[in-house]
Design an enzyme around this catalytic site. Structure first.
Site, PDB file in Angstrom:
ATOM      1  N   GLU A   1       0.816  -1.218   0.000  1.00 53.48           N
ATOM      2  CA  GLU A   1       0.000   0.000   0.000  1.00 53.48           C
ATOM      3  C   GLU A   1       0.848   1.266   0.000  1.00 53.48           C
ATOM      4  OE1 GLU A   1      -3.557   1.750   2.780  1.00 53.48           O
ATOM      5  OE2 GLU A   1      -3.593  -0.384   2.333  1.00 53.48           O
TER       6      GLU A   1
ATOM      7  N   ASP B   1      -2.511  -3.045   3.565  1.00 49.62           N
ATOM      8  CA  ASP B   1      -2.786  -2.992   4.999  1.00 49.62           C
ATOM      9  C   ASP B   1      -3.818  -4.050   5.339  1.00 49.62           C
ATOM     10  OD1 ASP B   1      -1.021  -1.028   5.541  1.00 49.62           O
ATOM     11  OD2 ASP B   1      -2.471   0.490   6.154  1.00 49.62           O
TER      12      ASP B   1
ATOM     13  N   TYR C   1      -0.085  -3.020  14.383  1.00 46.33           N
ATOM     14  CA  TYR C   1      -1.092  -2.411  13.510  1.00 46.33           C
ATOM     15  C   TYR C   1      -2.083  -1.586  14.331  1.00 46.33           C
ATOM     16  CZ  TYR C   1      -4.603  -2.050   9.823  1.00 46.33           C
ATOM     17  OH  TYR C   1      -5.492  -1.589   8.890  1.00 46.33           O
TER      18      TYR C   1
END
Length: 634
Positions: free
Chosen positions: A7, A103, A305
């Site tokens: 990404e 992601d 994350y």
């Protein structure tokens, strides 16, 4: 050749290094049987109204509601995006297999799949799914690639969210702008932003219309300790004084002394929303600033994350926690010392597979901290690290004392808590004064859990003189929202909840997602619907007027919007029909259009603070859909 699509260029660079794709080309790396390329976040977006038919280019009530027979996507018209997309398309045509390295979340899945769809990808696809960007995590992810089909429900939910935001945002924005906007300035209306604005407006009106009420509480002081009466507060001072005279005739006699031992568990680990709330409270950081800081820490491989909505870890994380603590030990030597040589505590309040879906709670990765970090990032990392360390400490132990007494027929009570073992509170006590000067601004409610009311020893049956008194208490209005408390309200669809377990249960029907709530608040600032006064959020006249003119509860109710969010989560789990969700939204916007068209009030809203361009009468340029409709119209 295997093609990896990430990404961001920075993530692409890390993955290329690990898998041996060391030869750099414009827009990609190559080597060891791999090519690694990247997007820049969104390369594609849903088509704008005028892309379907020129009749929808012109802003007119007669064209509403605009509902395409089939939604389509297009490239965002920017040269850099078109160049990178052509690189991706060419590599897809040459490769044998694609690994989606976007992601690991709903938005990431949508971004990557749209690009592959636009490029006409027919090659086999696998999914890299990781919770941190450390080398170990990336290698582990490549060793355990997931099936593309396995994540189809996640993509479907993201697609439904985007289409739902288009249906409501595009149509409602045009509808209210044409019908109610003076000088045709855009009145932005959306599936999430409008109920969020309604929360701020309703709270503000509640405060402005609040009428304080006085009551009088009966208390008495005995041996320098204040006892509270069991009687309800008196509506008038006169009523209280009659009882006061009667109480004063009798000595106060202690009838019972009860001591109970109790424990307080450490607070839960952070999800994104609770981290944003904490950083707003401690450091005055806005939700968007916190998100940017934790995202940067993630990209620097220092934190896991961030866009998560769980406060739990999976059981397989437990063996890794010792190494994570060792990795950050250089900065937290004093508070990690008591844990050395000890087996780490494993609590069901921390480790629970059933409470984790895609990603676990936000924790440090255990990577060594660099010599310097920007202040915001340092504060956010410190907040995460202290919380992570604290969950391995024992519970805080205390002794709760309740003393009951009576004067004649009137009963009184005093309570106090004495901490007998700090447990996890040692982690925070040892750091007091260095986390943030904003701690000094906390109100009494924030501090009360850290304070102890020590009672002198009392004996059952003792008796003596006391000083009864009436204490006047004036009811207080609710407090204005801060960014932190607004995030909490969004998470619980407007419910006021402090209990962590109840908060977890309400998450399923919160409005917005953890990753988008900060952006929604920023949109409300940008639109001129809210402003900040110190830490408090205030609705502007335009924001108040917009909520006033919207009569449809479906558009402004946090609870109803929360139900839609709950359905999106069900779609993500494959438990709800995507076509049914979209069908309901289509029906709803049709009803809203009909209702607004029947309004003959001729009300007009002046949105002087908005930055949006005026919608020209000749409609030479369609102003409805910006490049990223998800961020603008949800």
């Amino acid at each position: 050749m295997i093609l990896c699509i990430t990404e961001k260029p920075s993530v692409g660079r890390d993955i290329a290094r690990i898998i041996g794709a060391n030869t750099q080309h414009p827009g990609y790396y190559e080597g060891n049987g791999y090519c690694v390329t990247w997007t820049f976040g969104h390369l594609c977006t849903l088509k704008e109204p005028a892309d379907y038919t020129l009749d929808w280019k012109r802003w007119s009530l007669s064209s509403l509601p605009m509902i395409p027979l089939k939604f389509g996507i297009k490239l965002i018209p920017q040269q850099s995006i078109e160049t990178q997309f052509n690189t991706i398309k060419s590599l897809i045509e040459q490769c044998d297999e694609v690994i989606n390295c976007g992601d690991a979340g709903q938005e990431g899945e949508l971004i990557q799949r749209w690009v592959m769809q636009k490029a006409g990808c027919k090659k086999p696809v696998k999914r890299l799914w990781i919770s941190s960007l450390t080398d170990e995590s990336i290698r582990e992810g490549f060793a355990n690639l997931r099936s593309h089909d396995e994540l189809e429900p996640l993509y479907t939910a993201g697609l439904c969210r985007a289409i739902g935001d288009w249906i409501l945002g595009i149509n409602a924005t045009r509808l209210y702008t044409i019908k109610y906007s003076k000088d045709r300035q855009i009145l932005s209306v959306g599936r999430v932003q409008t109920p969020t604005l309604a929360l701020v407006v309703n709270r503000q009106l509640e405060i402005e219309n609040f009428v304080p009420k006085d009551t009088w509480e009966l208390k008495t002081v005995y041996r320098d300790t204040t006892f509270s009466s069991a009687l309800k507060a008196f509506a008038t001072q006169e009523a209280g004084e009659e009882i006061l005279k009667d109480v004063a005739q009798y000595p106060l006699t202690v009838t019972d002394v009860e001591k109970k031992k109790g424990k307080e568990a450490p607070p839960r680990l952070f999800d994104l929303t609770s981290l944003q709330v904490e950083c707003n409270k401690k450091f005055g950081m806005g939700a968007d600033a916190t998100l940017k800081a934790i995202q940067s820490l993630y990209e620097k491989k220092l934190a896991t994350y961030p866009r998560v909505d769980t406060t739990y870890l999976t059981d397989d994380m437990y063996p890794k926690c010792k190494n994570i603590l060792n990795g950050i030990s250089g900065h937290y030597t004093d508070i990690l010392q008591p844990l050395r040589g000890e087996k780490l505590k494993k609590s069901k309040k921390v480790f629970d597979n059933s409470k984790v879906t895609d990603h676990h709670a936000i924790i440090p990765t255990g990577q060594p901290l660099p010599q310097s970090l920007p202040m915001d990032e340092r504060n956010v990392f410190d907040t995460i690290a202290l919380r992570f360390i604290s969950v391995f400490y024992p519970d805080c132990s205390f002794e709760q004392t309740t003393v009951k007494a009576e004067a004649g027929k009137y009963k009184f009570k005093a309570t106090g808590r004495v901490i007998t073992d700090q447990g996890w509170k040692f982690v925070y006590q040892s750091r007091k004064g260095i986390s943030s000067s904003a701690d000094a601004d906390k109100n009494d409610d924030d501090r009360k859990d850290d304070e102890t009311a020590v009672l002198p020893p009392f004996t059952k049956g003792e008796s003596g003189p006391h000083v009864p008194k009436l204490m006047k208490k004036t009811s207080q209005p609710p407090k204005y929202y801060t960014e932190g408390t607004l995030l909490k309200a969004m998470e619980t669809a407007g419910a006021s909840v402090e209990d962590e377990e109840l908060r977890e249960a309400l998450k399923a029907n919160g409005i917005g997602r953890p990753s988008t709530r900060a952006a929604i608040i920023e949109i409300l600032y940008k639109r001129g619907y809210i402003r900040k006064e110190r830490k408090s959020l205030r609705a502007t006249p335009a924001g108040i007027e917009l909520i006033s003119v919207i009569q449809e509860e479906l558009l402004k109710s946090a609870k109803l919007t929360g139900i839609w969010e709950g359905r999106l989560r069900q779609i993500e789990r494959g438990e709800y029909s995507a076509p049914e969700f979209i069908s309901q939204l289509k029906e709803m916007i049709s009803q809203i259009v009909m209702s607004v068209l029947k309004d003959n009030s001729n009300r007009l809203i002046i949105a002087e603070q908005q930055n949006d361009s005026v919608v020209k009468k000749d409609n030479k340029k369609d102003k409805t859909s910006p490049a990223n409709p998800k961020k603008q119209n949800n």
